[in-house]
Motif scaffolding. Structure first.
Motif, PDB file in Angstrom:
ATOM      1  N   SER A   1       0.801  -1.217   0.000  1.00 31.67           N
ATOM      2  CA  SER A   1       0.000   0.000   0.000  1.00 31.67           C
ATOM      3  C   SER A   1       0.836   1.270   0.000  1.00 31.67           C
ATOM      4  O   SER A   1       0.382   2.316  -0.481  1.00 31.67           O
ATOM      5  N   ASP A   2       2.059   1.212   0.533  1.00 35.61           N
ATOM      6  CA  ASP A   2       2.876   2.428   0.601  1.00 35.61           C
ATOM      7  C   ASP A   2       4.346   2.119   0.312  1.00 35.61           C
ATOM      8  O   ASP A   2       5.205   2.254   1.194  1.00 35.61           O
ATOM      9  N   PRO A   3       4.653   1.691  -0.900  1.00 33.16           N
ATOM     10  CA  PRO A   3       6.042   1.357  -1.232  1.00 33.16           C
ATOM     11  C   PRO A   3       6.983   2.558  -1.112  1.00 33.16           C
ATOM     12  O   PRO A   3       8.165   2.390  -0.845  1.00 33.16           O
ATOM     13  N   GLU A   4       6.445   3.774  -1.300  1.00 32.96           N
ATOM     14  CA  GLU A   4       7.291   4.970  -1.189  1.00 32.96           C
ATOM     15  C   GLU A   4       7.795   5.140   0.242  1.00 32.96           C
ATOM     16  O   GLU A   4       8.971   5.447   0.470  1.00 32.96           O
ATOM     17  N   ALA A   5       6.911   4.921   1.216  1.00 41.54           N
ATOM     18  CA  ALA A   5       7.329   5.043   2.611  1.00 41.54           C
ATOM     19  C   ALA A   5       8.352   3.974   2.961  1.00 41.54           C
ATOM     20  O   ALA A   5       9.317   4.238   3.692  1.00 41.54           O
ATOM     21  N   VAL A   6       8.160   2.767   2.452  1.00 36.33           N
ATOM     22  CA  VAL A   6       9.122   1.691   2.702  1.00 36.33           C
ATOM     23  C   VAL A   6      10.473   2.048   2.102  1.00 36.33           C
ATOM     24  O   VAL A   6      11.526   1.867   2.742  1.00 36.33           O
ATOM     25  N   GLU A   7      10.481   2.562   0.891  1.00 38.31           N
ATOM     26  CA  GLU A   7      11.739   2.958   0.259  1.00 38.31           C
ATOM     27  C   GLU A   7      12.433   4.054   1.060  1.00 38.31           C
ATOM     28  O   GLU A   7      13.658   4.021   1.252  1.00 38.31           O
ATOM     29  N   ASN A   8      11.662   5.009   1.554  1.00 41.14           N
ATOM     30  CA  ASN A   8      12.250   6.090   2.336  1.00 41.14           C
ATOM     31  C   ASN A   8      12.773   5.592   3.684  1.00 41.14           C
ATOM     32  O   ASN A   8      13.805   6.057   4.168  1.00 41.14           O
ATOM     33  N   LEU A   9      12.058   4.642   4.286  1.00 39.32           N
ATOM     34  CA  LEU A   9      12.549   4.032   5.519  1.00 39.32           C
ATOM     35  C   LEU A   9      13.896   3.357   5.261  1.00 39.32           C
ATOM     36  O   LEU A   9      14.835   3.498   6.057  1.00 39.32           O
ATOM     37  N   LEU A  10      13.985   2.643   4.155  1.00 37.74           N
ATOM     38  CA  LEU A  10      15.233   1.985   3.807  1.00 37.74           C
ATOM     39  C   LEU A  10      16.342   2.991   3.513  1.00 37.74           C
ATOM     40  O   LEU A  10      17.505   2.766   3.880  1.00 37.74           O
TER      41      LEU A  10
END
Length: 352
Positions: free
Chosen positions: A244-253
């Motif tokens: 649902s939120d791949p952008e947030a996951v990428e930013n977390l990484l």
């Protein structure tokens, strides 16, 4: 396939929570994302093996990397609690040890979570009292581990099996294995109630530096196929949040990579930040000497060291603490590898 109930007594409850979670956390309210403008709730432990989380939160690196996505945090003292929270939609991602991640993967039939990065490697072993000078002296002793079926418990039982010793989950056999909380382990060792313990950092360094223990078995020696590296902590995310939120996951990484790099480039400052955050979380703290010793025994890396996860699962199966489980699909490393490639760095590998 599932963990045996002797290892995970609340397996049915965990699975039920996992089924409930499939309908939760998609509204950007702390249980899921909405395209990068919602909230990401991150779990971690007040523990030296979770230093990338401690430092990333303390220094604000993770919050800054998330941009418009607000960072909320929740701390845990045990892996099963963190997995339950992930299944219930109370956290979207969490730093966690390998065995709880395998447990959660098995209980949800491979639907609830993915490992998206490594965090910490090494930093575990068997510390014994003076007078135990060799492995041959161990039969007849009582040794502790942090929890039945946890990563260090499996390591000790596998080690005992490799020596040809019989052990059971009731503390019987040629070697008595007594699971205790880490704080209890320290007290029991000081009081002479146990002869040693297979523990992670910083408890390993505490037993050596504060309780006159001696490191008999360094677990790094048991992983020659990975150059002594083995996963102690990695970063997982709920499968729903990743979708649902791949952008947030990428930013977390992105923030996680930056934090791990900073720790490795500034170990003394990282120790100071970790101590400060631990004091804020617990009201107490570890001595700078113990923290420095623990840092010497661990490696901070975004590489999940996938072969050691497979090996750990096979060890748990061999000692009767895990039913056979298929781990294909547990890793979702494309976001991490995309960021590494963007920076001109080597990509990391999953299984297969």
């Amino acid at each position: 396939m599932s963990m045996r109930t002797s290892v995970l007594p609340t397996a049915a409850a965990v699975l039920a929570l996992g089924l409930v979670a499939t309908g939760c956390g998609s509204e950007g309210d702390g249980g899921g994302g909405d395209g990068g403008s919602g909230t990401l709730t991150l779990g971690y432990f007040p523990n030296i093996t979770h230093v990338p989380a401690l430092v990333g939160v303390e220094n604000g690196t993770l919050a800054e990397a998330l941009g418009d996505t607000a960072l909320e945090t929740q701390t845990f003292n045990a892996g099963p609690d963190a997995i339950n929270a992930l299944f219930a939609g109370e956290v979207d991602a969490t730093f966690i040890g390998p065995n709880p991640a395998i447990n959660g993967w098995a209980q949800s039939d491979g639907t609830a979570l993915h490992i998206i990065a490594g965090s910490t490697s090494r930093g575990a072993g068997l510390v014994v009292r003076p007078g135990i000078d060799s492995v041959e002296d161990l039969p007849g002793t009582t040794l502790s581990t942090p929890q039945l079926g946890n990563t260090q418990d499996v390591a000790l039982r596998w080690f005992a099996q490799e020596q040809g010793w019989d052990v059971d989950t009731e503390g019987g056999g040629e070697l008595s294995v007594l699971p205790q909380d880490n704080a209890e382990i320290i007290d029991s060792f000081v009081l002479g109630e146990i002869d040693g313990a297979w523990v992670p950092e910083p408890h390993l360094s505490r037993l050596v530096d504060e309780a006159d223990g001696e490191l008999l078995v360094d677990e790094t020696d048991l992983w020659p196929e990975t150059g002594g590296e083995f996963v102690t902590t990695h970063l997982i995310v709920s499968a729903e949040f990743l979708e649902s939120d791949p952008e947030a996951v990428e930013n977390l990484l992105r923030g996680h990579i930056e934090t791990v790099d900073w720790i490795n480039e500034n170990p003394e400052d990282a120790q100071t930040a970790a101590i400060a955050h631990l004091e804020a979380l617990t009201g107490g703290g570890l001595s700078p000497e113990v923290v420095a010793s623990a840092f010497e025994n661990v490696t901070f890396t975004v590489d999940p060291i996938a072969p050691s996860l497979q090996g750990g699962a096979e060890h748990a199966e061999a000692v009767g603490l895990l039913d056979p489980v298929e781990l294909d699909g547990i890793y979702a490393l494309d976001p991490l590898n995309g960021l590494l490639a963007e920076a001109g760095r080597d990509e990391v590998a999953g299984l297969g």
